[in-house]
Design a protein around this motif. Sequence first.
Motif, PDB file in Angstrom:
ATOM      1  N   VAL A   1       0.826  -1.205   0.000  1.00 44.39           N
ATOM      2  CA  VAL A   1       0.000   0.000   0.000  1.00 44.39           C
ATOM      3  C   VAL A   1       0.859   1.254   0.000  1.00 44.39           C
ATOM      4  O   VAL A   1       0.594   2.218  -0.730  1.00 44.39           O
ATOM      5  N   GLY A   2       1.921   1.264   0.818  1.00 45.85           N
ATOM      6  CA  GLY A   2       2.791   2.433   0.881  1.00 45.85           C
ATOM      7  C   GLY A   2       3.403   2.781  -0.458  1.00 45.85           C
ATOM      8  O   GLY A   2       3.520   3.959  -0.823  1.00 45.85           O
ATOM      9  N   GLY A   3       3.812   1.767  -1.213  1.00 51.72           N
ATOM     10  CA  GLY A   3       4.377   2.014  -2.541  1.00 51.72           C
ATOM     11  C   GLY A   3       3.365   2.649  -3.476  1.00 51.72           C
ATOM     12  O   GLY A   3       3.688   3.570  -4.243  1.00 51.72           O
ATOM     13  N   ILE A   4       2.121   2.157  -3.426  1.00 52.08           N
ATOM     14  CA  ILE A   4       1.061   2.734  -4.268  1.00 52.08           C
ATOM     15  C   ILE A   4       0.841   4.201  -3.910  1.00 52.08           C
ATOM     16  O   ILE A   4       0.693   5.062  -4.788  1.00 52.08           O
ATOM     17  N   LEU A   5       0.857   4.523  -2.623  1.00 49.35           N
ATOM     18  CA  LEU A   5       0.624   5.902  -2.192  1.00 49.35           C
ATOM     19  C   LEU A   5       1.776   6.818  -2.585  1.00 49.35           C
ATOM     20  O   LEU A   5       1.560   7.971  -2.987  1.00 49.35           O
ATOM     21  N   ILE A   6       3.022   6.339  -2.464  1.00 56.03           N
ATOM     22  CA  ILE A   6       4.170   7.151  -2.882  1.00 56.03           C
ATOM     23  C   ILE A   6       4.091   7.427  -4.377  1.00 56.03           C
ATOM     24  O   ILE A   6       4.286   8.562  -4.832  1.00 56.03           O
TER      25      ILE A   6
END
Length: 585
Positions: free
Chosen positions: A125-130
């Motif tokens: 999820v963090g990668g998608i948000l970045i």
Amino acid sequence: MSGSAGVIGLILLWVGYLHRTRRITWLQRLADGLGRLFNRPGWVALPVALFLATILTALLGFIWDVSLHIGNGRDEGPLANPAHYFILVGLFFLFTAGMTAIVLPLEEKPGVAAVRITRTWYAPVGGILIAGAGLYALIGFPLDDIWHRMFGQDVTLWGPTHLMLIGGAGLSLVGVLLLEYEGRRNRPDPSRPEGGWLVRSFAFGGLLIGLSVFGVEFDFGVEQFRLVLQPMLIVAAAAIALIAARLTLGPFSTLVVVAFAATVRGVVAWLVGGPIIDAPRNVFPLYLGAAVVVELCALLPLARQRPIWWGALAGAGIATAGLLLESLWIKAMFVDAWPAAMWPELLAMAIPVGIAGGVVGALLALVLRGERLPRPAVRRGLVIAAVLIAAAATTNGLLTELPDNASATVALTDADPDGGRMVRADIRLDPVDLVGTDPEWIQILAWQGGVGSDSPGRGLVVDQLERVDAGHYRSTRPVPVHGSWKTVLRIQDGRTQTALPIYMAADPGIGAVEVPALESFRRDFVAEITVLQRERSFDHPAWLFTAAGLVVLLCSLALIAALSWGAARINDRYLRADRAAVPAP
């Protein structure tokens, strides 16, 4: 620029394709090597390393770009400004860092909150948000070009598309913190201590910097909006970043966060305003008073028992005692101090924003601590309320009044030349009660005279006028009235914000004639935006500007919604997994 970005993008897509089809192994080896070093999965370690390098590049480019606009004025074109390359490279590889986190996972599912892309491909999820925050910022580049073609060059940081550029970069730090949490919950060696305290504190420091760049015009002393917005912006940044950091990292962490942010901002300020780039100087808020207030508030049992309520209380403390301490630094170092007459409105705006920011910071901390968020309806309501409170306070700060039939008689006296004509001014206002005894500012601003040590103030001179008696003021230092300088008399007293030109060079590029600096003249006060943003075009339907602004607003709200969704998804999925892992009695 678009062509170059397209070529680089194709190369990176090809590398990602080769990695996903297992035709190359070096990318995985590099990620795993970093992962072993920090005891994090490769899909966290490599993207975070990429992010840290690129975000600092973007920050340097951003501060440099603002400084160049203040010292030189508008650009001859998007490729004529060297700072644009740093911003573009930084934002492009910020997006790449997020995409790297998405592309890297091959065999394993990157945590229980991962998002399914194909049958066997899951992304953290963090990668998608970045990646989403980086894409949002990058979209600001072509939109900025379109914006300027429609509305002219609005030489201000707070142009809507400019806010996309800095907002995407600043809010990407939330994605970094969430990605690091996902990595911490999926460590390659669970028997090793989880570590990462310093990296997380630096990430919170980056979040503090990212949220603070919205006020950079105040840092240079060329704010084009009411001064009461500055303390509100300081409170919002401090409440979100410092309260989240203290709840997540523990005692004295806010002091580390503030020290890191001050060090980074200090180095960038020295590079831009020092002998290397030699552009107009800037200072920045310290946030030290806010950090001390948060640390003291953390001694209360409420911090452990009711973190959201404690976040609201600490936010109120930042907006009162924290701002009082910060005002001492502002008075000592900034161009414009906060007058006593501004404090009632200042507190009326800052306290609600501080409470809202403290609640948001506490919600983020609950996610990063792996503790349950309030039920969906409550947490959504809290975030929506925080956005509405910030919007209401900002709207109030943007409200200005233009005085009717106001003018000034100005007498100029030549001073010793400094590369051209320099003058001192004697000013009489009409009416004499146009300005009260404690205004935010009554000053002469001279800017865009050319960057460099051979230019007075490196292209920026601000003279706070001395009050002789009611309606009568005089300058305290010579100001330039030659070359490309734009020299204006500015007034802000409460909601009154207005200006009149003293000298403005002819600008054939926009069809503007010279406003001469006569020995004596009388001129009317006008809306300040028409003077400071001389290049801006007002020859368009009013609805067009509103519609374009709404498009940018919707993009911004979509990013905030995405970050909220990501944090909630991580919280829900990991808590559900923890409950499932506990054996039934």
